[in-house]
Design a protein around this motif. Structure first.
Motif, mmCIF file in Angstrom:
data_model
loop_
_atom_site.group_PDB
_atom_site.id
_atom_site.type_symbol
_atom_site.label_atom_id
_atom_site.label_comp_id
_atom_site.label_asym_id
_atom_site.label_seq_id
_atom_site.Cartn_x
_atom_site.Cartn_y
_atom_site.Cartn_z
ATOM 1 N N GLU A 56 0.825 -1.206 0.000
ATOM 2 C CA GLU A 56 0.000 0.000 0.000
ATOM 3 C C GLU A 56 0.857 1.253 0.000
ATOM 4 N N CYS A 57 0.353 2.266 -0.680
ATOM 5 C CA CYS A 57 0.973 3.586 -0.687
ATOM 6 C C CYS A 57 -0.022 4.562 -0.068
ATOM 7 N N SER A 58 0.443 5.333 0.914
ATOM 8 C CA SER A 58 -0.377 6.374 1.531
ATOM 9 C C SER A 58 0.302 7.717 1.320
ATOM 10 N N PHE A 59 -0.481 8.708 0.921
ATOM 11 C CA PHE A 59 0.008 10.073 0.740
ATOM 12 C C PHE A 59 -0.740 10.943 1.743
ATOM 13 N N THR A 60 0.014 11.512 2.687
ATOM 14 C CA THR A 60 -0.550 12.362 3.728
ATOM 15 C C THR A 60 -0.009 13.771 3.521
ATOM 16 N N TYR A 61 -0.883 14.773 3.619
ATOM 17 C CA TYR A 61 -0.462 16.146 3.323
ATOM 18 C C TYR A 61 -1.364 17.153 4.033
ATOM 19 N N ALA A 62 -0.887 18.378 4.087
ATOM 20 C CA ALA A 62 -1.700 19.539 4.451
ATOM 21 C C ALA A 62 -1.273 20.647 3.496
ATOM 22 N N SER A 63 -2.249 21.405 2.989
ATOM 23 C CA SER A 63 -1.936 22.467 2.036
ATOM 24 C C SER A 63 -2.839 23.672 2.273
ATOM 25 N N GLN A 64 -2.424 24.797 1.712
ATOM 26 C CA GLN A 64 -3.145 26.069 1.856
ATOM 27 C C GLN A 64 -3.314 26.716 0.486
ATOM 28 N N GLY A 65 -4.335 27.567 0.380
ATOM 29 C CA GLY A 65 -4.521 28.399 -0.810
ATOM 30 C C GLY A 65 -5.324 27.718 -1.894
ATOM 31 N N GLY A 66 -5.971 28.540 -2.716
ATOM 32 C CA GLY A 66 -6.688 28.022 -3.878
ATOM 33 C C GLY A 66 -7.883 27.151 -3.535
ATOM 34 N N THR A 67 -8.206 26.288 -4.495
ATOM 35 C CA THR A 67 -9.333 25.364 -4.356
ATOM 36 C C THR A 67 -8.815 23.948 -4.561
ATOM 37 N N ASN A 68 -9.719 22.981 -4.473
ATOM 38 C CA ASN A 68 -9.329 21.584 -4.699
ATOM 39 C C ASN A 68 -8.618 21.432 -6.034
ATOM 40 N N GLU A 69 -7.641 20.534 -6.078
ATOM 41 C CA GLU A 69 -6.959 20.185 -7.323
ATOM 42 C C GLU A 69 -7.127 18.689 -7.553
ATOM 43 N N GLN A 70 -7.290 18.311 -8.811
ATOM 44 C CA GLN A 70 -7.343 16.897 -9.170
ATOM 45 C C GLN A 70 -5.927 16.370 -9.303
ATOM 46 N N TRP A 71 -5.607 15.319 -8.566
ATOM 47 C CA TRP A 71 -4.313 14.655 -8.614
ATOM 48 C C TRP A 71 -4.534 13.193 -8.970
ATOM 49 N N LEU A 72 -3.454 12.504 -9.311
ATOM 50 C CA LEU A 72 -3.496 11.081 -9.617
ATOM 51 C C LEU A 72 -2.524 10.331 -8.723
ATOM 52 N N MET A 73 -2.879 9.098 -8.385
ATOM 53 C CA MET A 73 -1.953 8.185 -7.719
ATOM 54 C C MET A 73 -1.905 6.919 -8.559
ATOM 55 N N SER A 74 -0.693 6.507 -8.917
ATOM 56 C CA SER A 74 -0.483 5.240 -9.614
ATOM 57 C C SER A 74 0.339 4.330 -8.725
ATOM 58 N N VAL A 75 -0.110 3.088 -8.590
ATOM 59 C CA VAL A 75 0.656 2.079 -7.885
ATOM 60 C C VAL A 75 0.868 0.916 -8.838
ATOM 61 N N GLY A 76 2.015 0.254 -8.713
ATOM 62 C CA GLY A 76 2.316 -0.862 -9.599
ATOM 63 C C GLY A 76 3.207 -1.877 -8.924
ATOM 64 N N LEU A 77 3.019 -3.120 -9.310
ATOM 65 C CA LEU A 77 3.812 -4.229 -8.794
ATOM 66 C C LEU A 77 4.470 -4.922 -9.976
ATOM 67 N N SER A 78 5.787 -5.103 -9.907
ATOM 68 C CA SER A 78 6.512 -5.751 -11.002
ATOM 69 C C SER A 78 6.057 -7.201 -11.151
ATOM 70 N N ASP A 79 6.247 -7.772 -12.338
ATOM 71 C CA ASP A 79 5.817 -9.144 -12.607
ATOM 72 C C ASP A 79 6.447 -10.158 -11.666
ATOM 73 N N ASP A 80 7.649 -9.892 -11.185
ATOM 74 C CA ASP A 80 8.307 -10.831 -10.264
ATOM 75 C C ASP A 80 7.989 -10.523 -8.795
ATOM 76 N N ASP A 81 7.088 -9.584 -8.556
ATOM 77 C CA ASP A 81 6.644 -9.201 -7.207
ATOM 78 C C ASP A 81 7.752 -8.615 -6.343
ATOM 79 N N ARG A 82 8.852 -8.177 -6.911
ATOM 80 C CA ARG A 82 9.970 -7.673 -6.118
ATOM 81 C C ARG A 82 9.959 -6.154 -5.933
ATOM 82 N N LEU A 83 9.289 -5.427 -6.811
ATOM 83 C CA LEU A 83 9.268 -3.971 -6.722
ATOM 84 C C LEU A 83 7.832 -3.467 -6.710
ATOM 85 N N PHE A 84 7.570 -2.532 -5.809
ATOM 86 C CA PHE A 84 6.273 -1.867 -5.716
ATOM 87 C C PHE A 84 6.533 -0.377 -5.909
#
Length: 167
Positions: A56-84
């Protein structure tokens, strides 16, 4: 290992994750995910998480100014299961929010590579990395460095080695 060897190993790992997770559609569907989420200003701490299997990947943050922004999170697991891998970014390139803090945490892995950027590649612009002193990389977390972080964040990339053992 010299710093040049480490740099090459990290870049090779990143390329392998990209190559291995961009295979056939059936493999991709269970080994990669990209999801959209809102980054909300107001100074309140928020967390967004996504995972594949026990990683699992968790992104924790606090920010100021402006309005909501659309962001993306991509997670991936290598075919040999060794890298996330986990990437969090604003597709439009630069965020207009001022981040008072950020932290990415990988569960089930040990971080091998991480980088943070004040601008992500978009519309002919290149990724602009933060200065190394602006963030700290630990075994399972990447976090802003108090007093040195410039409050600009648009992308975060983290790759961890899983605890996958051969039988």
């Amino acid at each position: 290992m010299t710093s040049l060897e480490m740099f090459c190993a990290v870049n090779l790992s990143l390329l392998l994750v990209v190559a291995l997770t961009c295979g056939p559609a059936e493999a991709s569907a269970e080994r990669t995910k990209t999801v959209e989420f809102n980054v909300k200003p107001g100074g309140v701490v928020h967390t967004f998480s996504e995972g594949i299997w026990e990683y699992e990947c968790s992104f924790t943050y606090a920010s100021q100014g402006g309005t909501n922004e659309q962001w993306l999170m991509s997670v991936g697991l290598s075919d040999d299961d060794r890298l996330f891998s986990c990437s969090v970014w604003r597709p439009q390139g630069r965020s207009y929010l001022f981040f008072t803090q950020f932290k990415a945490e990988l569960k089930g892995t040990k971080i091998e590579y991480a980088n943070a950027y004040s601008q992500s590649a978009s519309g002919g612009q290149s990724d602009m990395p933060l200065k190394p002193e602006e963030f700290t990389v630990g075994d399972s977390t990447v976090t802003h460095t108090d007093g040195k972080f410039s409050a600009q964040l648009s992308k975060l990339t983290v790759i961890g080695r899983t605890r996958h053992d051969e039988l």
